[in-house]
Design a protein around this motif. Structure first.
Motif, PDB file in Angstrom:
ATOM      1  N   ALA A 147       0.811  -1.217   0.000  1.00  0.00           N
ATOM      2  CA  ALA A 147       0.000   0.000   0.000  1.00  0.00           C
ATOM      3  C   ALA A 147       0.843   1.265   0.000  1.00  0.00           C
ATOM      4  O   ALA A 147       0.407   2.311  -0.501  1.00  0.00           O
ATOM      5  CB  ALA A 147      -0.938  -0.008   1.207  1.00  0.00           C
ATOM      6  N   ALA A 148       2.049   1.198   0.556  1.00  0.00           N
ATOM      7  CA  ALA A 148       2.897   2.388   0.635  1.00  0.00           C
ATOM      8  C   ALA A 148       3.642   2.670  -0.656  1.00  0.00           C
ATOM      9  O   ALA A 148       4.129   3.794  -0.871  1.00  0.00           O
ATOM     10  CB  ALA A 148       3.906   2.225   1.772  1.00  0.00           C
ATOM     11  N   MET A 149       3.736   1.685  -1.539  1.00  0.00           N
ATOM     12  CA  MET A 149       4.649   1.815  -2.668  1.00  0.00           C
ATOM     13  C   MET A 149       4.218   2.804  -3.752  1.00  0.00           C
ATOM     14  O   MET A 149       5.088   3.466  -4.346  1.00  0.00           O
ATOM     15  CB  MET A 149       4.913   0.445  -3.276  1.00  0.00           C
ATOM     16  N   PRO A 150       2.933   2.963  -4.071  1.00  0.00           N
ATOM     17  CA  PRO A 150       2.605   3.954  -5.107  1.00  0.00           C
ATOM     18  C   PRO A 150       3.115   5.358  -4.781  1.00  0.00           C
ATOM     19  O   PRO A 150       3.653   6.044  -5.666  1.00  0.00           O
ATOM     20  CB  PRO A 150       1.076   3.897  -5.165  1.00  0.00           C
ATOM     21  N   GLU A 151       2.972   5.783  -3.534  1.00  0.00           N
ATOM     22  CA  GLU A 151       3.454   7.106  -3.155  1.00  0.00           C
ATOM     23  C   GLU A 151       4.982   7.166  -3.177  1.00  0.00           C
ATOM     24  O   GLU A 151       5.575   8.159  -3.637  1.00  0.00           O
ATOM     25  CB  GLU A 151       2.941   7.486  -1.772  1.00  0.00           C
ATOM     26  N   ILE A 152       5.645   6.108  -2.709  1.00  0.00           N
ATOM     27  CA  ILE A 152       7.106   6.080  -2.733  1.00  0.00           C
ATOM     28  C   ILE A 152       7.616   6.095  -4.164  1.00  0.00           C
ATOM     29  O   ILE A 152       8.574   6.807  -4.494  1.00  0.00           O
ATOM     30  CB  ILE A 152       7.627   4.845  -1.973  1.00  0.00           C
ATOM     31  N   GLU A 153       6.971   5.323  -5.042  1.00  0.00           N
ATOM     32  CA  GLU A 153       7.365   5.318  -6.443  1.00  0.00           C
ATOM     33  C   GLU A 153       7.143   6.690  -7.085  1.00  0.00           C
ATOM     34  O   GLU A 153       7.954   7.152  -7.891  1.00  0.00           O
ATOM     35  CB  GLU A 153       6.561   4.251  -7.194  1.00  0.00           C
ATOM     36  N   ARG A 154       6.037   7.354  -6.718  1.00  0.00           N
ATOM     37  CA  ARG A 154       5.778   8.696  -7.252  1.00  0.00           C
ATOM     38  C   ARG A 154       6.853   9.677  -6.805  1.00  0.00           C
ATOM     39  O   ARG A 154       7.352  10.484  -7.608  1.00  0.00           O
ATOM     40  CB  ARG A 154       4.403   9.185  -6.797  1.00  0.00           C
ATOM     41  N   LEU A 155       7.225   9.620  -5.518  1.00  0.00           N
ATOM     42  CA  LEU A 155       8.268  10.507  -5.011  1.00  0.00           C
ATOM     43  C   LEU A 155       9.597  10.256  -5.725  1.00  0.00           C
ATOM     44  O   LEU A 155      10.335  11.192  -6.034  1.00  0.00           O
ATOM     45  CB  LEU A 155       8.437  10.312  -3.501  1.00  0.00           C
ATOM     46  N   GLY A 156       9.893   8.984  -5.987  1.00  0.00           N
ATOM     47  CA  GLY A 156      11.131   8.668  -6.667  1.00  0.00           C
ATOM     48  C   GLY A 156      11.167   9.186  -8.094  1.00  0.00           C
ATOM     49  O   GLY A 156      12.186   9.735  -8.545  1.00  0.00           O
ATOM     50  N   MET A 157      10.058   9.022  -8.811  1.00  0.00           N
ATOM     51  CA  MET A 157      10.018   9.520 -10.183  1.00  0.00           C
ATOM     52  C   MET A 157      10.060  11.051 -10.203  1.00  0.00           C
ATOM     53  O   MET A 157      10.727  11.647 -11.069  1.00  0.00           O
ATOM     54  CB  MET A 157       8.766   9.016 -10.890  1.00  0.00           C
ATOM     55  N   ALA A 158       9.389  11.689  -9.259  1.00  0.00           N
ATOM     56  CA  ALA A 158       9.446  13.152  -9.173  1.00  0.00           C
ATOM     57  C   ALA A 158      10.863  13.621  -8.877  1.00  0.00           C
ATOM     58  O   ALA A 158      11.310  14.659  -9.391  1.00  0.00           O
ATOM     59  CB  ALA A 158       8.485  13.647  -8.094  1.00  0.00           C
ATOM     60  N   ASN A 159      11.585  12.860  -8.070  1.00  0.00           N
ATOM     61  CA  ASN A 159      12.962  13.210  -7.746  1.00  0.00           C
ATOM     62  C   ASN A 159      13.843  13.125  -8.988  1.00  0.00           C
ATOM     63  O   ASN A 159      14.652  14.023  -9.262  1.00  0.00           O
ATOM     64  CB  ASN A 159      13.476  12.261  -6.656  1.00  0.00           C
ATOM     65  N   LEU A 160      13.687  12.053  -9.780  1.00  0.00           N
ATOM     66  CA  LEU A 160      14.469  11.934 -11.011  1.00  0.00           C
ATOM     67  C   LEU A 160      14.092  13.030 -12.002  1.00  0.00           C
ATOM     68  O   LEU A 160      14.960  13.617 -12.654  1.00  0.00           O
ATOM     69  CB  LEU A 160      14.270  10.555 -11.633  1.00  0.00           C
TER      70      LEU A 160
END
Length: 455
Positions: free
Chosen positions: A100-113
């Motif tokens: 459940a936590a991964m969509p937000e973590i993945e979004r933050l990672g892509m935004a960071n890149l």
């Protein structure tokens, strides 16, 4: 040609740093100075922190202090893979935090890149940034099932059309989540941009101690003291200035070879027209990519830990590992028989038990830290820098609310248990690679405890 002959004459310096355009070292600290924010460490963690702090608040007086030269350690020794992942892959993050936590973590990672790419473009940083993605390669039949069945999956013919190796059985191409870049040129560009905004950069000045007992934080060096309202620590693999952090990471040595520039005929023999990064799927994995002048950077596989968490210059060169890497290179690209390596080097990675970074504060919120990147430092350090700044400012943000920042990994045990456990784990991972990925009782126990070790 023997494998030893392939690397015998290679220069023992990181390819990225071996160039005339490397900036001259800035002057060391002589005397005392005061500032609003002191950043310790002149790698990516420190450089991103200094730049982001000054861009957010131009009136903030920021000083960055580096013990040696900017980007001389991990930031100038890595392979130049800049990944969106903040958790060393989706599965590792889901294991730690749940699906459940991964969509937000993945979004933050892509935004960071995305933000890294935008910064490079906005500031005109010439670092050979290419968002060509990365291919995860299966070289053993059992690894094919791990690739899934999405649109990004390549069968043997399709992957060999991208990069021709007889060892390739299939792959999965992440086309947007990884960029290739020149890490030293990125670091030098970030430093120049920070200085243009007024950041003071001091090199050749190891900080020996941190004292936060007064209203300001004192950083003591050999020839002066820096007094700061707030301090951000980007020391990563090196001995932390906070005793509480000393068991949370271990330095793991990684090694790299770089070939001579490929001729047009050599490049044609292997393809690689789309210039992606590649990494194979084993526990002991290789990573490889093309440089701007069409050399092949070939690294990884071995992950060497020295007793006592030691980081020493003599560990930067390891012929036994180069022999292994050269042999694997020939197996992967027999078309390139006769090629030689122009550069060879090693360097230490700050590894933690969950394989991705953690952050926090000390001294009543006057000191922040982010470390434990475990090979993700080219990209994730920008996220860690933002975490440190938000924590120092007491801000409630999507970064500080992330479980990456709100939680910490388990520490490694002290010696001699750390050394014994790491060597036992290395052997178990090698056996798993040799036996279709089957993890023995030791590895399964580490998985359950949230502990581990990775190359």
């Amino acid at each position: 040609m023997s494998y030893e002959a392939m690397y015998r004459d290679a220069r023992r310096i990181p390819f990225w740093l071996d160039r005339a355009e490397r900036p001259a070292a800035r002057e060391p600290l002589t005397g005392d100075l005061n500032c609003d924010l002191a950043v310790v460490g002149g790698g990516f963690s420190g450089l991103w922190t200094a730049l982001l702090a000054k861009e957010a608040d131009p009136s903030r007086d920021v000083v960055l202090v580096e013990g040696d030269r900017l980007a001389w350690a991990a930031s100038g020794r890595n392979g130049g893979f800049c990944a969106a992942s903040l958790t060393h892959g989706y599965d590792n993050g889901a294991t730690r935090f749940g699906e459940a936590a991964m969509p937000e973590i993945e979004r933050l990672g892509m935004a960071n890149l995305d933000a890294i790419e935008a910064t490079v473009e906005r500031l005109g940083i010439d670092c050979d940034f290419e968002r060509t993605g990365e291919v995860d390669v299966a070289t053993q039949p059992y690894q094919l099932a791990e690739l899934g069945d999405g649109d990004d999956v390549l069968d043997a013919a399709a992957i060999r059309a991208e990069l021709d190796s007889p060892t390739f059985l299939g792959g999965a191409w992440d086309k947007t989540g990884v960029a290739m870049l020149d890490p030293a040129k990125l670091a030098w560009g970030l430093a120049a941009a920070a200085e243009s905004l007024g950041v003071r950069i001091i090199e050749q000045t190891p900080v020996r101690s941190l004292n936060a007992e007064s209203s300001t934080v004192e950083l003591r060096a050999d020839h002066g003291v820096i007094r700061a309202e707030r301090v951000a620590l980007g020391t990563n693999v090196f001995q932390p200035l906070l005793k509480r952090l000393r068991l949370f990471t271990v330095p793991v040595y990684d090694y790299v070879l770089v070939t001579e520039p490929l001729t047009d005929a050599q490049l044609e023999s292997i393809g690689w027209r789309n210039r992606q990064g590649f990494g194979d799927s084993g526990n002991q994995f290789h990573y490889y990519r093309l440089t701007a002048d069409n050399r092949i950077l070939w690294g990884g596989y071995d992950a060497i830990y020295h007793f006592g968490r030691q980081v020493k210059p003599e560990y930067d060169d390891r012929p036994a590992t180069y022999e292994t890497l050269a042999g694997h290179f020939v197996q992967t690209f027999p078309q390139l028989a006769g090629i030689r390596f122009s550069h060879r080097w090693g360097g230490a990675i700050d590894t933690c038990t969950r394989f991705f970074s953690f952050a926090g504060t000390a001294a009543g919120g006057k000191v922040a830290y982010s470390l434990g990147y475990t090979g993700l430092g080219v990209g994730a350090t920008r996220f860690g820098a933002q975490a440190m700044l938000d924590l120092l400012d007491g801000r409630d943000t999507e970064v500080t609310r992330s479980p990456i920042v709100r939680t910490k990994p388990l520490p490694f045990p002290p010696e001699p248990l750390a050394y014994a456990g790491i060597q036992l784990t290395r052997g178990a991972l090698a056996r798993a690679d040799a036996h279709e990925g089957r993890r023995n009782l030791w590895l399964r126990s580490l998985d359950r405890l949230g502990l581990g070790f990775d190359s």
